[in-house]
Each structure stands twice: as structure tokens, then as C-alpha cells.
Design a protein around this motif. Structure first.
Motif, PDB file in Angstrom:
ATOM      1  N   CYS A 196       8.341  -9.595  13.845  1.00 46.10           N
ATOM      2  CA  CYS A 196       8.651  -8.190  13.579  1.00 46.10           C
ATOM      3  C   CYS A 196       7.606  -7.665  12.606  1.00 46.10           C
ATOM      4  CB  CYS A 196      10.047  -8.058  12.976  1.00 46.10           C
ATOM      5  SG  CYS A 196      10.503  -6.371  12.510  1.00 46.10           S
ATOM      6  N   HIS A 197       7.086  -6.475  12.895  1.00 43.09           N
ATOM      7  CA  HIS A 197       6.050  -5.876  12.067  1.00 43.09           C
ATOM      8  C   HIS A 197       6.381  -4.406  11.860  1.00 43.09           C
ATOM      9  CE1 HIS A 197       3.883  -9.573  12.919  1.00 43.09           C
ATOM     10  NE2 HIS A 197       4.265  -9.393  14.175  1.00 43.09           N
ATOM     11  N   ILE A 198       6.353  -3.990  10.608  1.00 37.94           N
ATOM     12  CA  ILE A 198       6.731  -2.624  10.261  1.00 37.94           C
ATOM     13  C   ILE A 198       5.664  -2.034   9.353  1.00 37.94           C
ATOM     14  CG2 ILE A 198       8.499  -1.137   9.256  1.00 37.94           C
ATOM     15  CD1 ILE A 198      10.494  -3.437   9.614  1.00 37.94           C
ATOM     16  N   PHE A 199       5.186  -0.855   9.704  1.00 42.61           N
ATOM     17  CA  PHE A 199       4.280  -0.093   8.844  1.00 42.61           C
ATOM     18  C   PHE A 199       4.954   1.241   8.583  1.00 42.61           C
ATOM     19  CE2 PHE A 199       0.613   2.895   8.393  1.00 42.61           C
ATOM     20  CZ  PHE A 199       0.112   2.365   7.214  1.00 42.61           C
TER      21      PHE A 199
ATOM     22  N   THR B 292       0.855  -1.182   0.000  1.00 38.06           N
ATOM     23  CA  THR B 292       0.000   0.000   0.000  1.00 38.06           C
ATOM     24  C   THR B 292       0.896   1.238   0.000  1.00 38.06           C
ATOM     25  OG1 THR B 292      -0.116  -0.251   2.410  1.00 38.06           O
ATOM     26  CG2 THR B 292      -1.972  -1.111   1.118  1.00 38.06           C
ATOM     27  N   ARG B 293       0.288   2.401  -0.180  1.00 38.22           N
ATOM     28  CA  ARG B 293       1.043   3.644  -0.228  1.00 38.22           C
ATOM     29  C   ARG B 293       0.326   4.727   0.565  1.00 38.22           C
ATOM     30  NH1 ARG B 293       4.743   0.967  -1.491  1.00 38.22           N
ATOM     31  NH2 ARG B 293       6.267   1.285  -3.142  1.00 38.22           N
ATOM     32  N   PRO B 294       1.087   5.642   1.222  1.00 39.67           N
ATOM     33  CA  PRO B 294       2.547   5.776   1.166  1.00 39.67           C
ATOM     34  C   PRO B 294       3.301   4.789   2.062  1.00 39.67           C
ATOM     35  CG  PRO B 294       1.631   7.509   2.518  1.00 39.67           C
ATOM     36  CD  PRO B 294       0.455   6.794   1.917  1.00 39.67           C
ATOM     37  N   HIS B 295       2.618   4.159   3.022  1.00 41.37           N
ATOM     38  CA  HIS B 295       3.284   3.198   3.893  1.00 41.37           C
ATOM     39  C   HIS B 295       2.920   1.777   3.496  1.00 41.37           C
ATOM     40  CE1 HIS B 295       3.613   6.253   7.503  1.00 41.37           C
ATOM     41  NE2 HIS B 295       4.136   6.704   6.377  1.00 41.37           N
ATOM     42  N   GLU B 296       3.888   0.884   3.578  1.00 43.72           N
ATOM     43  CA  GLU B 296       3.674  -0.544   3.378  1.00 43.72           C
ATOM     44  C   GLU B 296       3.560  -1.230   4.737  1.00 43.72           C
ATOM     45  OE1 GLU B 296       6.670  -0.614  -0.517  1.00 43.72           O
ATOM     46  OE2 GLU B 296       7.247  -1.636   1.331  1.00 43.72           O
ATOM     47  N   LEU B 297       2.919  -2.386   4.747  1.00 45.25           N
ATOM     48  CA  LEU B 297       2.901  -3.206   5.957  1.00 45.25           C
ATOM     49  C   LEU B 297       3.711  -4.464   5.677  1.00 45.25           C
ATOM     50  CD1 LEU B 297       1.903  -3.781   8.840  1.00 45.25           C
ATOM     51  CD2 LEU B 297      -0.094  -4.922   7.817  1.00 45.25           C
ATOM     52  N   ALA B 298       4.754  -4.686   6.480  1.00 44.49           N
ATOM     53  CA  ALA B 298       5.627  -5.833   6.278  1.00 44.49           C
ATOM     54  C   ALA B 298       5.729  -6.627   7.568  1.00 44.49           C
ATOM     55  CB  ALA B 298       7.010  -5.378   5.821  1.00 44.49           C
ATOM     56  N   SER B 299       5.901  -7.924   7.442  1.00 48.50           N
ATOM     57  CA  SER B 299       5.817  -8.785   8.615  1.00 48.50           C
ATOM     58  C   SER B 299       6.666 -10.032   8.437  1.00 48.50           C
ATOM     59  CB  SER B 299       4.348  -9.188   8.818  1.00 48.50           C
ATOM     60  OG  SER B 299       4.206 -10.109   9.870  1.00 48.50           O
TER      61      SER B 299
END
Length: 472
Positions: free
Chosen positions: A409-412, A351-358
Motif C-alpha cells: 500500500c502506498h499513499i501520497f 515532506t509537505r504538504p503531502h507525505e509519502l507513506a508505504s
């Protein structure tokens, strides 16, 4: 018995091509491969690659807005879909040529037609030709699942978006998973009036709850109309549409409301593409969703038949299919038995502008299994903050209270997918929270938050639940 091939592969996507090429080029196997569509499969032709290029394209308006905040006189201008589409198709053809060239160089016989299994050692091509093989590998991938509502044939699936003649003026995206969120982002970013409807209260079921909340908020913040906790009931034709395919469509929802769209895209899941492959006739066991049941070696209950990738419905990601195909080839033809560990696989939603990664366990999953500490930081990134954005980023580590290992680990954040790849290496090696703490930060970066969170924001798990209940 003499066979035509040592290996026959059904499916020319990422997993099948990797297995065929490695078996032939590195291990000297005689290999045949059948693909009914284009080499490269879903990822290269109808999925990851064109989708990511469209994500890049849809960033221009946001980039121009941000540039103005940094003092530039910048305008995105008008988006020319036909120009982009032509260049996109040229790129996909280039990549398909690389796949074909790699197979041909390896000595693989390519059959550009559908194939089905006749028995444990033979396949029949669409033209009636029969080929025999010591081993058969099914790597036919997956296909979009339709919801089975009246009029769903009036809607598009994700494949159709790459070949539209023009963009729809007003579009409805149905679903709440990877594909729905990403294509709602794309269509909105390219200037379409976009609505996303989902039966749940948050998108991205299965991801960390905090991340799901932030993605759902971002979709709305970006200008996408959200219709949550409501189901699409039916679709009916309603005049001509402004773009898209097949004219206007009227959508009827479970709450009794209706609305008209120029196009509707269904992103309600995918299923293994195993129909009419002859698997049942050959005695291969299938699961409830039509998936091919395999063991850790990707072997079915029929010893000569194997399967990798989305047809097995294990972890449906392109890099996983590639690993499975490579491991299969090394095991069967390279005298190097190995299998793929599916327990720690990183992923990202673009997604944009932030991605969700896990990668690893969510907070909810980890708390069910034992006592954990949660380290999390929410903040406005320096770059977007300067440009006036109110969107929050998130970095989050899930830590086992007893072993101190980082379980998830989860990053948005912007480019979260790039960060999670490196975090996955550390977590895969069994890094502890103290290992993260010992790492000196690179400043100023988003990623430094992963190594500067010193105190847990909360603790959870069975013991903490008991204490909370006792205190209450």
C-alpha cells in the motif's frame, strides 16, 4: 563465573534503552548501560523528534496561505529561529529526562561515557573502568556518511541543523533519501532559498516509482530548486555566509558549474556506528558496511554478544530498534523467545504538504515476483483543491492476482503516515482486496479511497510480460 551485570548495553538510544529497561524492570536482570552522548539517541535528540517538530514549524506559511483561501485574513509573519530553537532544546531535554528516569526507576546503572568491548564478557569504559557481564548488547546506532569529496568538512550534517545559531539565507542539500527530502522541505518552509542536488533522476530510491515521481514534483512545486542527475564534486570556502555555520561555501558540480551557498548540508546516507567498539578484537563478524552480522534472534557469532537497531543495518527505523530490543530482553531474560519480523514494516517520509507513506512491496518489486493487479487513484484532495492547489494525491494497492492478498500500500497525501499505520495492520493480517472492498467508506475522507477502488488500472508480472511480448 560471577559477573558485575547480567546485561551490559552499549548505546542509550531507543533500542538500547528499551532492552535495558525491560530486562531490569520486567525480568529482574542486573543491567548496566553506557552512552557517550545524550540518552534518547538519534531519534530523540538528533532525528525523528526534533525533525518532526521542525516540520510542524515549517507548515505555518502554507497554513496561512490556505487559510486566506478559506476566507481568513491570515499572515504567517516572521519566523524567529532562536525562539523556536530554545523551545526545541527544552523539549529534547524533557524527553531525555524521561528516558533517564525510566532507566533509573528500573534499576539500571547508567554510565555517561563511551564503552568498548574487551572480550566476550567485559567492556571497558572511557575512564578505564572494566565491567563484566554475562551478556553484552550493542545498540550504538548509526552516523551520517560523508561522500569523501574535497572540502566535505565544510558542510553540515543533519545533526548540525538543530543547533544552528541562525538559518542560512541560501542552502544546498545534497542527497535524495529520507533525510535530504525532509530537511529540504524544512529549510524551504522556514524561508531559506533551498536547492537539492541528487545524482538520480528521482528522489527516494527504493520507494514505489509513482510515489517517487510525485514527491520529486512536489519538492519543485514548493519552491525548492532541484539539480538532478548531477553529482557534487567539491566544496571550497567562499567568504562569510548569511547564517548557518562556518561561512560561505562554493560548490562545484560534476557538470562543471559552480554556485555559492551560505551553508551546505550533506545527507548522503548513514552507516553503522561500530568503529572502535572493539568488536573485531572480540571476534564479532562485521559486514561490508561495518554492520554487526546477527541472526533472527539478534545474536552475533559470539554467543554472549548481541546487537539491535541501526548497527545491524537491517531495517533502520526507530520502532524496529525498539521491537528488537524488547524481543531480545524477553528472549534472554524473560523465558519468552521471540524475534522481530522485518518483512512488513511501514514507513513515512514527512515532506509537505503531502507525505509519502508505504508498507509492503512496491509495484516494481511485486511484479518481479508474480502476477499482480494495481489499484490506484490520483486526485486533488477536497481541502487543498478548494484552496486552489494543483497537487495530486495518490492511494495505491498492489494485489496478488492469484491469492487476492494485498501485497503493498502506498499513499501520497496529507497525513499519509497516519493512514499507513492502520493499513499496515490489515495487510499484516493478510487482508485481501475483497476485505478492503467490504469495508464501508468514511466520507468525506482521503482514506476512503483505499476502500473504493473497484477496478485495477493495470496488471503486471511475468505472465503479463509474456502476453505483451507475444502481442508485440
Amino acid at each position: 563465573m560471577t559477573f558485575d551485570y547480567d546485561l551490559f548495553v552499549i548505546g542509550g538510544g531507543s533500542g538500547g534503552v528499551r532492552a535495558a529497561r525491560i530486562a531490569a524492570s520486567q525480568h529482574g536482570a542486573r543491567v548496566g548501560l553506557a552512552e557517550e552522548s545524550r540518552l534518547g539517541g538519534t531519534c530523540v535528540i538528533r532525528g525523528c523528534v526534533p525533525k518532526k517538530l521542525m516540520i510542524y514549524a515549517c507548515e505555518a506559511p502554507h497554513a496561512a496561505e490556505e487559510a486566506r483561501a478559506f476566507g481568513w485574513d491570515a499572515q504567517a509573519g516572521r519566523f524567529d529561529w532562536p525562539t523556536f530553537r530554545a523551545k526545541l532544546h527544552d523539549e529534547l531535554s524533557r524527553l531525555e529526562g524521561i528516558y533517564q528516569g525510566g532507566l533509573e526507576t528500573a534499576g539500571v546503572d547508567i554510565h555517561h561515557q563511551r564503552a568498548r568491548i574487551r572480550d566476550p564478557h567485559s567492556v571497558e569504559l572511557a575512564d578505564g573502568t572494566v565491567k563484566t557481564a554475562a551478556h553484552i548488547l550493542v545498540a550504538a546506532g548509526g552516523r551520517p556518511t560523508l561522500p569523501g569529496i574535497p572540502g566535505d568538512d565544510l558542510a553540515m550534517i543533519s545533526d548540525d541543523l538543530f543547533v544552528m545559531d541562525r538559518l542560512p539565507g541560501k542552502v544546498l542539500v545534497v542527497g535524495g533519501g529520507f533525510i535530504a527530502c525532509e530537511f529540504a522541505t524544512i529549510l524551504n518552509g522556514l524561508g531559506c532559498d533551498t536547492t537539492l542536488t541528487h545524482r538520480g533522476d528521482l528522489v527516494l530510491r527504493g520507494f514505489d516509482h509513482q510515489g517517487r515521481e510525485m514527491v520529486t514534483h512536489q519538492l519543485e512545486h514548493a519552491g525548492i530548486t532541484l539539480r538532478m542527475e548531477v553529482q557534487l564534486q567539491r566544496l571550497d570556502r567562499d567568504g562569510d555566509g548569511e547564517g548557518g555555520e562556518g561561512g560561505g561555501v562554493r560548490a562545484t558540480f560534476g557538470d562543471g558549474t559552480t554556485d555559492r551557498y551560505d551553508a551546505v548540508m550533506l545527507a548522503t546516507g548513514r552507516h553503522p556506528y561500530t568503529a572502535a567498539l572493539g568488536l573485531e578484537d572480540a571476534g564479532v563478524t562485521l559486514g561490508k558496511r561495518g554492520e554487526i552480522v546477527v541472526d533472527k534472534w539478534s545474536q552475533t557469532n559470539v554467543p554472549s554478544i548481541f546487537a539491535v537497531g541501526d548497527v545491524t543495518d537491517r531495517v533502520n527505523l526507530t520502532p524496529v530498534a525498539i521491537r528488537e530490543g524488547h524481543a531480545f530482553a524477553d528472549t534472554i531474560f524473560g523465558n519468552h523467545p521471540r524475534h522481530v519480523d522485518h518483512t512488513l514494516v511501514a514507513s513515512a517520509v514527512y515532506t509537505r504538504p503531502h507525505e509519502l507513506a508505504s508498507v509492503g512491496l512496491t509495484e516494481e518489486e511485486a511484479a518481479e515476483r508474480g502476477d499482480i493487479e494495481v489499484y490506484a487513484a490520483t486526485f486533488r484532495p477536497m481541502r487543498s483543491l478548494f484552496a486552489g492547489s494543483q497537487l495530486q494525491a495518490l492511494t495505491k494497492l498492489i494485489v496478488c492476482e492469484s491469492t487476492r492478498k494485498v501485497l503493498g500500500c502506498h499513499i501520497f497525501a496529507p497525513e499519509a503516515g497516519e493512514m499507513i499505520q492502520l493499513a499496515a495492520v490489515a495487510i499484516g493480517m493478510g487482508a485481501t482486496k475483497e476485505d478492503f472492498d467490504l469495508t464501508v467508506a468514511v466520507h468525506p475522507t482521503l482514506a476512503e479511497e483505499l476502500v473504493t477502488m473497484r477496478l485495477p488500472v493495470r496488471r503486471a508480472g511475468p505472465s503479463h510480460k509474456a502476453r505483451d511480448a507475444s502481442a508485440a
